[in-house]
Design a protein around this motif. Structure first.
Motif, PDB file in Angstrom:
ATOM      1  N   PRO A 174      51.437 -17.190  27.208  1.00 43.84           N
ATOM      2  CA  PRO A 174      52.105 -17.262  25.898  1.00 43.84           C
ATOM      3  C   PRO A 174      52.785 -15.965  25.482  1.00 43.84           C
ATOM      4  CG  PRO A 174      49.709 -17.421  25.667  1.00 43.84           C
ATOM      5  CD  PRO A 174      50.012 -17.564  27.110  1.00 43.84           C
ATOM      6  N   ILE A 175      52.264 -14.818  25.931  1.00 45.92           N
ATOM      7  CA  ILE A 175      52.912 -13.549  25.588  1.00 45.92           C
ATOM      8  C   ILE A 175      54.255 -13.448  26.304  1.00 45.92           C
ATOM      9  CG2 ILE A 175      52.674 -11.037  25.533  1.00 45.92           C
ATOM     10  CD1 ILE A 175      49.655 -11.377  25.693  1.00 45.92           C
ATOM     11  N   ILE A 176      54.285 -13.822  27.563  1.00 51.23           N
ATOM     12  CA  ILE A 176      55.504 -13.692  28.363  1.00 51.23           C
ATOM     13  C   ILE A 176      56.519 -14.771  27.993  1.00 51.23           C
ATOM     14  CG2 ILE A 176      56.422 -13.571  30.704  1.00 51.23           C
ATOM     15  CD1 ILE A 176      54.476 -11.271  29.778  1.00 51.23           C
ATOM     16  N   TYR A 177      56.052 -15.993  27.752  1.00 46.02           N
ATOM     17  CA  TYR A 177      56.973 -17.085  27.441  1.00 46.02           C
ATOM     18  C   TYR A 177      57.555 -16.956  26.032  1.00 46.02           C
ATOM     19  CZ  TYR A 177      56.473 -19.807  31.702  1.00 46.02           C
ATOM     20  OH  TYR A 177      56.557 -20.232  33.008  1.00 46.02           O
ATOM     21  N   ALA A 178      56.976 -16.078  25.211  1.00 46.69           N
ATOM     22  CA  ALA A 178      57.582 -15.820  23.906  1.00 46.69           C
ATOM     23  C   ALA A 178      58.948 -15.157  24.052  1.00 46.69           C
ATOM     24  CB  ALA A 178      56.664 -14.925  23.071  1.00 46.69           C
ATOM     25  N   ILE A 179      59.145 -14.414  25.117  1.00 49.50           N
ATOM     26  CA  ILE A 179      60.381 -13.629  25.261  1.00 49.50           C
ATOM     27  C   ILE A 179      61.613 -14.509  25.452  1.00 49.50           C
ATOM     28  CG2 ILE A 179      61.545 -11.945  26.759  1.00 49.50           C
ATOM     29  CD1 ILE A 179      58.787 -10.575  27.053  1.00 49.50           C
ATOM     30  N   PRO A 180      61.629 -15.480  26.373  1.00 51.48           N
ATOM     31  CA  PRO A 180      62.827 -16.329  26.455  1.00 51.48           C
ATOM     32  C   PRO A 180      63.061 -17.164  25.206  1.00 51.48           C
ATOM     33  CG  PRO A 180      61.071 -17.165  27.872  1.00 51.48           C
ATOM     34  CD  PRO A 180      60.657 -15.795  27.435  1.00 51.48           C
ATOM     35  N   VAL A 181      61.990 -17.529  24.511  1.00 49.18           N
ATOM     36  CA  VAL A 181      62.131 -18.259  23.251  1.00 49.18           C
ATOM     37  C   VAL A 181      62.887 -17.406  22.232  1.00 49.18           C
ATOM     38  CG1 VAL A 181      60.723 -18.914  21.251  1.00 49.18           C
ATOM     39  CG2 VAL A 181      60.199 -19.881  23.490  1.00 49.18           C
ATOM     40  N   GLN A 182      62.545 -16.122  22.177  1.00 50.07           N
ATOM     41  CA  GLN A 182      63.246 -15.205  21.276  1.00 50.07           C
ATOM     42  C   GLN A 182      64.701 -15.029  21.694  1.00 50.07           C
ATOM     43  OE1 GLN A 182      60.883 -11.716  21.843  1.00 50.07           O
ATOM     44  NE2 GLN A 182      59.127 -12.457  20.682  1.00 50.07           N
ATOM     45  N   LEU A 183      64.916 -14.805  22.976  1.00 43.15           N
ATOM     46  CA  LEU A 183      66.274 -14.575  23.476  1.00 43.15           C
ATOM     47  C   LEU A 183      67.179 -15.776  23.246  1.00 43.15           C
ATOM     48  CD1 LEU A 183      65.367 -12.794  26.833  1.00 43.15           C
ATOM     49  CD2 LEU A 183      66.612 -11.747  24.931  1.00 43.15           C
ATOM     50  N   LEU A 184      66.644 -16.974  23.411  1.00 39.20           N
ATOM     51  CA  LEU A 184      67.442 -18.184  23.225  1.00 39.20           C
ATOM     52  C   LEU A 184      67.906 -18.303  21.770  1.00 39.20           C
ATOM     53  CD1 LEU A 184      68.540 -20.746  24.584  1.00 39.20           C
ATOM     54  CD2 LEU A 184      66.390 -21.893  23.969  1.00 39.20           C
ATOM     55  N   ALA A 185      66.998 -18.064  20.829  1.00 41.36           N
ATOM     56  CA  ALA A 185      67.371 -18.127  19.415  1.00 41.36           C
ATOM     57  C   ALA A 185      68.362 -17.015  19.066  1.00 41.36           C
ATOM     58  CB  ALA A 185      66.122 -18.020  18.544  1.00 41.36           C
ATOM     59  N   TYR A 186      68.117 -15.834  19.597  1.00 39.72           N
ATOM     60  CA  TYR A 186      68.987 -14.689  19.306  1.00 39.72           C
ATOM     61  C   TYR A 186      70.422 -14.954  19.764  1.00 39.72           C
ATOM     62  CZ  TYR A 186      71.205 -10.128  19.912  1.00 39.72           C
ATOM     63  OH  TYR A 186      72.094  -9.086  19.886  1.00 39.72           O
ATOM     64  N   HIS A 187      70.588 -15.355  21.011  1.00 41.20           N
ATOM     65  CA  HIS A 187      71.942 -15.522  21.534  1.00 41.20           C
ATOM     66  C   HIS A 187      72.646 -16.729  20.905  1.00 41.20           C
ATOM     67  CE1 HIS A 187      72.246 -12.239  24.343  1.00 41.20           C
ATOM     68  NE2 HIS A 187      71.015 -12.466  24.729  1.00 41.20           N
ATOM     69  N   THR A 188      71.891 -17.744  20.522  1.00 42.46           N
ATOM     70  CA  THR A 188      72.498 -18.860  19.797  1.00 42.46           C
ATOM     71  C   THR A 188      73.063 -18.371  18.461  1.00 42.46           C
ATOM     72  OG1 THR A 188      70.928 -20.418  20.808  1.00 42.46           O
ATOM     73  CG2 THR A 188      72.078 -21.149  18.820  1.00 42.46           C
ATOM     74  N   ALA A 189      72.278 -17.568  17.764  1.00 44.13           N
ATOM     75  CA  ALA A 189      72.725 -17.050  16.468  1.00 44.13           C
ATOM     76  C   ALA A 189      73.915 -16.107  16.618  1.00 44.13           C
ATOM     77  CB  ALA A 189      71.563 -16.352  15.771  1.00 44.13           C
ATOM     78  N   VAL A 190      73.870 -15.253  17.635  1.00 38.02           N
ATOM     79  CA  VAL A 190      74.989 -14.324  17.868  1.00 38.02           C
ATOM     80  C   VAL A 190      76.269 -15.105  18.120  1.00 38.02           C
ATOM     81  CG1 VAL A 190      75.921 -12.616  19.478  1.00 38.02           C
ATOM     82  CG2 VAL A 190      73.573 -12.400  18.664  1.00 38.02           C
ATOM     83  N   PHE A 191      76.175 -16.144  18.939  1.00 38.66           N
ATOM     84  CA  PHE A 191      77.362 -16.953  19.252  1.00 38.66           C
ATOM     85  C   PHE A 191      77.902 -17.647  18.004  1.00 38.66           C
ATOM     86  CE2 PHE A 191      79.502 -20.796  20.883  1.00 38.66           C
ATOM     87  CZ  PHE A 191      80.432 -20.195  21.716  1.00 38.66           C
ATOM     88  N   MET A 192      76.979 -18.024  17.084  1.00 38.64           N
ATOM     89  CA  MET A 192      77.409 -18.721  15.864  1.00 38.64           C
ATOM     90  C   MET A 192      77.869 -17.754  14.780  1.00 38.64           C
ATOM     91  SD  MET A 192      74.472 -21.671  15.728  1.00 38.64           S
ATOM     92  CE  MET A 192      75.210 -22.551  14.355  1.00 38.64           C
ATOM     93  N   GLY A 193      77.610 -16.464  14.961  1.00 34.60           N
ATOM     94  CA  GLY A 193      78.083 -15.476  14.014  1.00 34.60           C
ATOM     95  C   GLY A 193      77.243 -15.318  12.761  1.00 34.60           C
TER      96      GLY A 193
END
Length: 608
Positions: free
Chosen positions: A573-592
């Motif tokens: 769960p500690i390691i799998y938290a990282i792609p979950v964060q990255l996915l939300a981050y890059h989605t938001a960045v793309f949406m501005g």
């Protein structure tokens, strides 16, 4: 939420106030303002929106003065507007306020009946009127503040500035934090040490009910009974350099990439890899062998860390765990006894609901502990034992490194509890400690999946809703993934235990619905894959987060893949938290969207 700064300085303070407020932006805000004593008279500038708007107002119409107060406001009573922005100025007093005055309606009716002209929709304005009334009756500023504080119900941190009093500032706290900074010939107030870090590392924290009378020569502190008291001065480890994004576009990006380092720092406090043992200072204050259950409580992402901790404590220490949102625990009068250990999780250590729940459990006789990122915080100070996360200041409102550091502490605590209760033998403890010691290395590898995540985030940004599925400890991570996507991109998302798919959520599946599946190749991988196949059969767009074995075992299902290293189940769960964060981050960045300061959110929720 909200931020306060005050300076009794030696030069013009308006620019310094704004710089300090910038360090409080992470708390969340929708308007800002400053007030100074210019030639002995109160002067004020306010603006709706970001601090750049306040800077523009000050550039257009500057104000001078060596004494001043500033504020970033997160709207509660009354919407975001210049009129509702702080500081509030009435007659001969200006005030800034963090918190909520619960009896403000009765107080407002009283002062209106006395002829006061109410100009705003806020609860704070009544405080200024009450003090001004006392000043008009002939009381000195210190006497006026002492007279009105007992009349305020609710939570507040307050800082006052007075006409004609160049060398005076008064602060008070009840339920909301307020710190005093000591400089060379200067004195400061701030919501936290971060705001004061450019000025000083010498900090005194006011305790519950305290109020303080400050001059450039020093400060006198009184308790709720108006008795003069001494509060210790401490040296803050916060430095202004930590407020810099470095080469990253956002604080969130910086904080995600800091995780290998800060998790390592955190684990170094709680495990001894060479001895292959958990080594937790203060653990003797918790009778893990004798307690009957653990009560875990928190808010937001901290609550989801607690959910994962529940799995660990029950599996590795065979300790029953009851878990609740702090906002529910504080009011439902849950039975608590001296056989319980109540453990509270908070990044800031100032979360109002969590603090109230802690006080309830302590009152009921339980031993209370906390996992906190700020050792000087109220929750840390009021705990019988506290376990510090070494995440460093987390500026982005959405928690990343604080969350994974909280998980690291919970994991170490579960191992030591299991050893103390005789559930784990020496060899089993050693194996788990070896695994924990490997977390920073796995985190480095997990961050390398970022390039694969970016194109998937572009696809996800076109959705209006999304589902996240996981089993066991990946179920709370599914909740965390959905929360992160909502916070950052404003896409509606829900997390579910994968086994619950057929009990309702499957009705939502169609060709427009992205479904993020968290499924390392473990003992329940096949169960999760069967749920994933049900999604695929109905046209759902699958994003599978797994390891190479999981990718190879699911070749017959159409999907997008995020492949992580093969991670031991315990730390997954500690390691799998990282792609979950990255996915939300890059989605938001793309949406501005505003990644670091999402709309309507505050970092530190110090009101109910």
């Amino acid at each position: 939420m909200c931020g306060i700064v005050g300076i009794l300085g030696l030069g013009d303070v308006a620019p310094r106030l704004v710089d300090a407020l910038k360090r409080l932006e992470y708390r969340g805000y929708d308007s800002a303002g400053v007030a100074t004593l210019e030639n002995g008279k109160l002067a004020r500038r306010r603006a709706e929106g970001k601090l750049r708007n306040l800077e523009a107002a000050l550039e257009k119409t500057p104000i001078g003065g060596t004494s001043g107060i500033g504020h970033t406001r997160w709207a509660t009573h009354g919407g975001p507007s210049v009129m509702n922005a702080h500081p509030h100025l009435t007659g001969h007093v200006a005030v800034v306020h963090n918190g909520i005055i619960e009896n403000y309606l009765a107080l407002r009716d009283e002062i209106k009946a006395a002829g006061a002209d109410i100009l705003t929709e806020t609860d704070t304005e009544v405080v200024a009127h009450l003090v001004n009334e006392q000043l008009a009756s002939g009381l000195a500023p210190q006497e006026a503040v002492a007279a009105i504080l007992p009349r305020l119900n609710g939570a507040f941190a307050l800082a006052f500035l007075f006409d004609g009093a160049e060398d005076l500032m008064i602060g008070a706290r009840k339920g909301s934090p307020l710190a005093i900074g000591h400089g060379d010939g200067e004195l400061y107030f701030g919501s936290d040490a971060i705001a004061l870090s450019p000025f000083t590392d010498r900090i005194t924290y006011l305790e519950e009910g305290d109020w303080a009378v400050a001059t450039r020569a020093g400060v006198t502190i009184y308790n709720e009974s108006n008795e003069e008291v001494c509060r210790p001065e401490s040296k803050s480890s916060v430095t202004s350099s930590l407020m810099d994004k470095g080469n990253y576009r956002h604080f969130m990006a910086k904080e995600m990439h800091e995780q290998p380092e800060v998790i390592g720092h955190t684990l170094s406090r709680y495990i001894n890899p060479s001895a292959r043992k958990a080594a937790i200072e203060g653990i003797d204050l918790v009778d893990f062998a004798g307690i009957q259950r653990i009560i875990l409580s928190a808010c937001g992402t901290g609550y989801l860390a607690a959910l994962i901790g529940k799995y660990w404590f029950e599996k590795y220490a065979r300790l029953p765990v009851e878990i609740d949102f702090a906002s529910e625990l504080r009011y439902r009068e849950a039975p608590v006894s001296d056989k319980d250990f109540a453990l509270f999780i908070s990044q800031s250590g100032e979360t109002a609901d969590t603090l109230a729940a802690l006080r309830y459990c302590k009152q009921e006789g339980a031993r209370v502990g906390s996992i906190v990122n700020v050792p000087e915080s109220t929750i840390a100070r009021e705990s019988d034992v506290f376990f510090q996360t070494m995440a460093g200041p987390e500026i982005c409102v959405a928690s990343t490194k604080a969350f994974t550091c909280q998980l690291a502490v919970l994991a170490a605590l579960a191992v030591q509890a299991g050893r103390l209760r005789g559930v784990l033998n020496e060899e089993q403890e050693g194996a788990l400690i070896d695994t924990l010691a490997s977390v920073p290395g796995y985190a480095v590898q997990a961050l390398k999946c970022e390039s694969a995540i970016e194109p998937l985030a572009h696809k996800l940004s076109r959705a209006t809703s999304a589902l996240y599925l996981g089993r066991n400890t990946n179920f709370p991570l599914a909740l965390e993934g959905a929360l992160k996507l909502k916070e950052l991109s404003y896409i509606h998302a829900e997390g579910y235990a994968a086994g619950e798919l057929k009990h309702g959520p499957i009705a939502l599946i169609d060709e427009t619905m992205p479904v993020v599946v968290l499924a390392p190749y473990d003992g329940i991988f096949e169960k999760t894959v069967s749920n994933m196949q049900e999604v695929a059969a109905r046209g759902g767009k699958i994003i599978l987060i797994t390891d190479q074995k999981g990718a190879d075992a699911s070749v017959d299902t159409e999907k997008d893949l995020i492949v992580l290293p093969d991670v031991p189940d315990f730390i997954a769960p500690i390691i799998y938290a990282i792609p979950v964060q990255l996915l939300a981050y890059h989605t938001a960045v793309f949406m501005g969207t505003d990644v670091d300061q999402p709309r309507n959110l505050a970092k530190s929720v110090t009101v109910e």
